[in-house]
Design a protein around this motif. Structure first.
Motif, mmCIF file in Angstrom:
data_model
loop_
_atom_site.group_PDB
_atom_site.id
_atom_site.type_symbol
_atom_site.label_atom_id
_atom_site.label_comp_id
_atom_site.label_asym_id
_atom_site.label_seq_id
_atom_site.Cartn_x
_atom_site.Cartn_y
_atom_site.Cartn_z
ATOM 1 N N VAL A 483 0.852 -1.188 0.000
ATOM 2 C CA VAL A 483 0.000 0.000 0.000
ATOM 3 C C VAL A 483 0.887 1.236 0.000
ATOM 4 C CG1 VAL A 483 -1.924 -1.115 1.188
ATOM 5 C CG2 VAL A 483 -0.146 0.011 2.517
ATOM 6 N N LYS A 484 0.379 2.315 -0.589
ATOM 7 C CA LYS A 484 1.071 3.595 -0.528
ATOM 8 C C LYS A 484 0.680 4.300 0.756
ATOM 9 C CE LYS A 484 1.648 4.488 -5.470
ATOM 10 N NZ LYS A 484 1.401 5.438 -6.576
ATOM 11 N N LYS A 485 1.685 4.835 1.439
ATOM 12 C CA LYS A 485 1.455 5.514 2.708
ATOM 13 C C LYS A 485 1.406 7.020 2.475
ATOM 14 C CE LYS A 485 1.710 3.359 6.107
ATOM 15 N NZ LYS A 485 0.711 2.611 6.888
ATOM 16 N N ALA A 486 0.846 7.711 3.476
ATOM 17 C CA ALA A 486 0.735 9.170 3.382
ATOM 18 C C ALA A 486 1.998 9.868 3.863
ATOM 19 C CB ALA A 486 -0.458 9.650 4.205
ATOM 20 N N THR A 487 3.019 9.088 4.253
ATOM 21 C CA THR A 487 4.253 9.686 4.754
ATOM 22 C C THR A 487 4.912 10.524 3.669
ATOM 23 O OG1 THR A 487 4.547 7.735 6.133
ATOM 24 C CG2 THR A 487 6.454 9.188 5.878
ATOM 25 N N LEU A 488 5.325 11.762 3.992
ATOM 26 C CA LEU A 488 5.975 12.639 3.019
ATOM 27 C C LEU A 488 7.458 12.291 2.915
ATOM 28 C CD1 LEU A 488 4.341 16.053 3.953
ATOM 29 C CD2 LEU A 488 3.709 14.488 2.102
ATOM 30 N N GLN A 489 7.945 12.208 1.694
ATOM 31 C CA GLN A 489 9.352 11.922 1.459
ATOM 32 C C GLN A 489 10.067 13.196 1.024
ATOM 33 O OE1 GLN A 489 10.985 9.027 1.869
ATOM 34 N NE2 GLN A 489 9.178 7.894 2.545
ATOM 35 N N ALA A 490 11.389 13.208 1.223
ATOM 36 C CA ALA A 490 12.184 14.381 0.848
ATOM 37 C C ALA A 490 12.640 14.297 -0.601
ATOM 38 C CB ALA A 490 13.395 14.497 1.779
ATOM 39 N N GLY A 491 11.937 13.595 -1.441
ATOM 40 C CA GLY A 491 12.299 13.450 -2.841
ATOM 41 C C GLY A 491 11.066 13.170 -3.667
ATOM 42 N N PRO A 492 11.251 12.682 -4.918
ATOM 43 C CA PRO A 492 10.117 12.488 -5.826
ATOM 44 C C PRO A 492 9.338 11.199 -5.595
ATOM 45 C CG PRO A 492 12.167 11.921 -6.920
ATOM 46 C CD PRO A 492 12.557 12.425 -5.565
ATOM 47 N N ASN A 493 9.773 10.341 -4.666
ATOM 48 C CA ASN A 493 9.143 9.037 -4.496
ATOM 49 C C ASN A 493 7.970 9.082 -3.524
ATOM 50 O OD1 ASN A 493 11.090 7.302 -6.029
ATOM 51 N ND2 ASN A 493 12.509 8.148 -4.520
ATOM 52 N N PRO A 494 6.954 8.271 -3.777
ATOM 53 C CA PRO A 494 5.954 8.039 -2.728
ATOM 54 C C PRO A 494 6.542 7.103 -1.675
ATOM 55 C CG PRO A 494 5.488 6.643 -4.607
ATOM 56 C CD PRO A 494 6.654 7.515 -5.011
ATOM 57 N N SER A 495 5.824 6.921 -0.596
ATOM 58 C CA SER A 495 6.241 5.980 0.432
ATOM 59 C C SER A 495 5.314 4.779 0.379
ATOM 60 C CB SER A 495 6.181 6.640 1.810
ATOM 61 O OG SER A 495 6.628 5.755 2.803
ATOM 62 N N SER A 496 5.890 3.591 0.289
ATOM 63 C CA SER A 496 5.093 2.362 0.177
ATOM 64 C C SER A 496 5.446 1.420 1.311
ATOM 65 C CB SER A 496 5.345 1.660 -1.161
ATOM 66 O OG SER A 496 4.982 2.496 -2.249
ATOM 67 N N GLU A 497 4.481 0.596 1.694
ATOM 68 C CA GLU A 497 4.712 -0.392 2.750
ATOM 69 C C GLU A 497 4.219 -1.756 2.287
ATOM 70 O OE1 GLU A 497 4.439 -0.098 7.421
ATOM 71 O OE2 GLU A 497 2.440 -0.477 6.575
ATOM 72 N N ILE A 498 5.085 -2.759 2.438
ATOM 73 C CA ILE A 498 4.740 -4.140 2.124
ATOM 74 C C ILE A 498 4.517 -4.872 3.440
ATOM 75 C CG2 ILE A 498 5.394 -6.206 0.844
ATOM 76 C CD1 ILE A 498 7.464 -4.545 -0.640
ATOM 77 N N THR A 499 3.472 -5.706 3.476
ATOM 78 C CA THR A 499 3.142 -6.454 4.693
ATOM 79 C C THR A 499 2.911 -7.915 4.354
ATOM 80 O OG1 THR A 499 2.083 -4.504 5.651
ATOM 81 C CG2 THR A 499 1.584 -6.616 6.663
ATOM 82 N N TRP A 500 3.531 -8.792 5.133
ATOM 83 C CA TRP A 500 3.260 -10.221 5.092
ATOM 84 C C TRP A 500 2.853 -10.672 6.488
ATOM 85 C CZ3 TRP A 500 7.651 -8.161 2.827
ATOM 86 C CH2 TRP A 500 7.845 -8.387 1.465
ATOM 87 N N GLU A 501 1.941 -11.607 6.570
ATOM 88 C CA GLU A 501 1.588 -12.229 7.845
ATOM 89 C C GLU A 501 1.185 -13.673 7.569
ATOM 90 O OE1 GLU A 501 -1.512 -11.683 11.601
ATOM 91 O OE2 GLU A 501 -0.904 -9.929 10.412
ATOM 92 N N PHE A 502 1.855 -14.619 8.226
ATOM 93 C CA PHE A 502 1.605 -16.036 7.952
ATOM 94 C C PHE A 502 2.144 -16.873 9.116
ATOM 95 C CE2 PHE A 502 5.516 -14.634 5.956
ATOM 96 C CZ PHE A 502 6.451 -15.531 6.445
ATOM 97 N N LEU A 503 1.837 -18.161 9.093
ATOM 98 C CA LEU A 503 2.312 -19.109 10.095
ATOM 99 C C LEU A 503 3.620 -19.720 9.589
ATOM 100 C CD1 LEU A 503 1.504 -20.439 12.827
ATOM 101 C CD2 LEU A 503 0.596 -22.347 11.457
ATOM 102 N N LEU A 504 4.669 -19.580 10.382
ATOM 103 C CA LEU A 504 5.983 -20.131 10.029
ATOM 104 C C LEU A 504 6.194 -21.408 10.846
ATOM 105 C CD1 LEU A 504 8.600 -19.677 8.404
ATOM 106 C CD2 LEU A 504 9.482 -18.394 10.359
ATOM 107 N N PRO A 505 6.230 -22.569 10.166
ATOM 108 C CA PRO A 505 6.345 -23.838 10.905
ATOM 109 C C PRO A 505 7.637 -23.929 11.715
ATOM 110 C CG PRO A 505 5.667 -24.199 8.623
ATOM 111 C CD PRO A 505 6.090 -22.769 8.721
ATOM 112 N N ALA A 506 7.634 -24.853 12.662
ATOM 113 C CA ALA A 506 8.822 -25.072 13.498
ATOM 114 C C ALA A 506 9.973 -25.593 12.658
ATOM 115 C CB ALA A 506 8.486 -26.062 14.606
ATOM 116 N N GLN A 507 11.183 -25.136 13.022
ATOM 117 C CA GLN A 507 12.417 -25.599 12.366
ATOM 118 C C GLN A 507 12.307 -25.520 10.840
ATOM 119 O OE1 GLN A 507 15.181 -26.398 13.995
ATOM 120 N NE2 GLN A 507 14.232 -26.141 16.013
#
Length: 532
Positions: A483-507
């Motif tokens: 998703v694109k965030k509303a955070t202001l950057q000091a350059g020409p780029n937008p700010s984006s955030e990637i999110t993962w959430e899942f079950l990580l098996p043992a070992q």
């Protein structure tokens, strides 16, 4: 009189420093009826009381440290009175101020006889003066003749002025009653209000409302986990009264820390702008806003009855209400709002990644074990300190975020070394000087990234990874979302955030992939083959 070698009869003079109030009031001060208290040491106070109007005029014998735009004097509509004008002023008030130091005692009692013990010698005389910072001038009467200092001869009955350092005086005794207080002039602020009306004479209710500093509150929580997915939450409010006023039988409203007020004192309460603004009712170093005359809530305001809690919703502002509160100046109050409310929790492992425009590598926090807390009540939970416990044993103290009903928030507990993470980013396309932004050339760059996770625990864990980066995400693998965030950057780029959430098996291990494009300054030699 000097008595060399004489044994001093020591009578120590006790000076009791009494705390005197800096506020002198012999007239009418309306009591606090209501107080809306904010967490940032600010409160909106409403005072009401019966005053005696003479030709439509009354004087309130106090002047609060009100903020700009907030001071308002009013009479209830049923009184038929119309406010014509308000005048604030100061009156000189004399008071007796106890002395604090020995030097002050001697200065107050110049001309009085005293007996000193200094250097094993008893000296009698009359106080002539005091030399700052610590020298007493004593006129001594010589009853015996003898050679004086410098070879001079002092005859019988001759007086001499002698100087004694205070730190060499071991004891002293006044030979007649002494003064222990000095007269001090103070300035008491007052409010004069003039009303118009058909019968502006006699006893009428009059009120005053204003914003001032000195009252604050803070939320405190305890979450006691009975198991990983179940716990109990208790919520209390700590209210502090650091004003010079007592709350007696008042109604208080605890408001969230949302409103913003400029920190400007009202010109109605400042009489010497070139000096520090200190008055008897408090310190003027705070903010101001235009406010209503009264905090009486109008019909149509939604009211929830939550056990002993009364919660007002005024627009989007929620306040907790408690009546008949007595909280004297300097006191603190712990108000339990609810106790041992069943709450759903979820254990979660959290990895936060971030990268700035000019960074050569990805910033990686340690992996934290957190608990996701669900608000299954009907009231919001304000941000505040929380003690997390497991079966009545403390795990740590953190900050509970603001959580609205039906939503959840995360609470950090501890870092975990058994969840490992490495990040690698590789540049695979670059267009030099593709963009000029605010006079700076930028190159267009495309980057592939990979996050490798390893769970060395003997149990599966739920894990959440977030990556905040400058640019636009073009591809995310393994079920991630960008998703694109509303955070202001000091350059020409937008700010984006990637999110993962899942079950990580043992070992087990797992790789996460992503691709993004960004603009980097053309003059920067940024290495984009990164491993962490």
């Amino acid at each position: 009189m000097r008595r060399p070698g004489g044994k001093a009869s020591v009578i120590m003079l006790g000076i009791f420093v009494l705390g005197m109030s800096s506020w002198v009031s012999a007239g009418f001060v309306p009591p606090v009826k209501e107080a809306v208290i904010y967490p940032n040491n600010l409160a909106f106070l409403v005072r009401e009381g019966e005053v005696n109007l003479v030709n439509g005029e009354c004087v309130l014998d106090f002047l609060p440290p009100a903020l700009q735009g907030s001071l308002s004097v009013y009479a209830p509509p049923a009184s038929g009175l119309i406010l014509d004008q308000v005048i604030t002023f100061q009156e000189e008030v004399g008071s007796e101020q106890p002395v604090h130091k020995l030097g002050e005692v001697f200065q107050l009692n110049i001309g009085k006889p005293v007996e000193l013990n200094t250097g094993g010698e008893v000296v009698s005389g009359v106080i002539k003066g005091f030399i700052e910072p610590s020298y007493l001038v004593l006129t001594v009467y010589n009853e015996e003749s003898g050679a004086g200092e410098g070879g001079t001869t002092g005859g019988k009955g001759v007086t001499a002025d002698e100087v004694y350092a205070l730190d060499l005086i071991t004891s002293y005794r006044f030979l007649e009653p002494v003064a222990l207080t000095r007269q001090q002039t103070e300035y008491a602020g007052k409010i004069k209000a003039l009303f118009k009306g058909a019968a502006a004479q006699g006893s009428y209710p009059v009120g005053i409302s204003y914003l001032q500093p000195g009252l604050s509150w803070s939320p405190e929580y305890t979450i006691n986990l009975q198991a990983e997915n179940l716990g109990e939450i208790s919520f209390s409010a700590v209210v502090c009264n650091n004003t010079n006023d007592d709350l007696v039988g008042a109604t208080i409203y605890l408001a969230p820390n949302r409103p913003l007020f400029p920190r400007v004192p009202s010109p109605l309460v400042i009489f010497a702008p070139e000096e520090p603004v200190m008055y008897a009712r408090g310190e003027l170093s705070v903010m101001g806003v235009k406010a209503r005359d009264s905090m009486e809530f109008s019909p149509g305001v939604e009211l929830d009855d939550f056990t002993s809690l009364m919660m007002y919703k005024l627009g989007e502002i929620t306040m907790y209400k408690k009546g008949e509160v007595t909280l004297k100046k300097g006191e603190r109050m712990l108000w339990p709002i609810f106790n041992r409310w069943a709450v759903k929790t979820e254990p979660l492992y959290r990895l936060s990644l971030a990268r700035s425009l000019y960074a050569n590598e990805v910033a990686k926090e340690p992996v934290w074990k957190v608990y996701r807390i669900y608000n299954n009540s009907t009231i919001p939970w304000f941000e505040g300190k929380v003690m997390l416990m497991m079966q009545n044993r403390p795990l740590g103290v953190g900050t509970l975020p603001y959580i609205t009903p039906g939503q959840s928030g995360e609470l950090r507990v501890m870092t975990d070394q058994e969840i490992k993470a490495d990040v690698t980013e590789t540049e695979f396309e670059r267009v030099q000087s593709a963009l000029v932004f605010q006079g700076t050339e930028y190159s267009f760059v495309r980057i592939n990234g990979e996050i490798e996770l390893e769970n060395t625990k003997n149990e599966a864990v739920m894990i959440k990874i977030t990556y905040l980066l400058p640019g636009e995400v073009s591809a995310v693998g393994e079920g991630g979302k960008a998703v694109k965030k509303a955070t202001l950057q000091a350059g020409p780029n937008p700010s984006s955030e990637i999110t993962w959430e899942f079950l990580l098996p043992a070992q087990s291990k797992r790789k996460l992939t992503y691709t993004y494009q960004t603009y980097l300054p053309a003059s920067e030699k940024v290495t984009l083959d990164i491993g962490r």
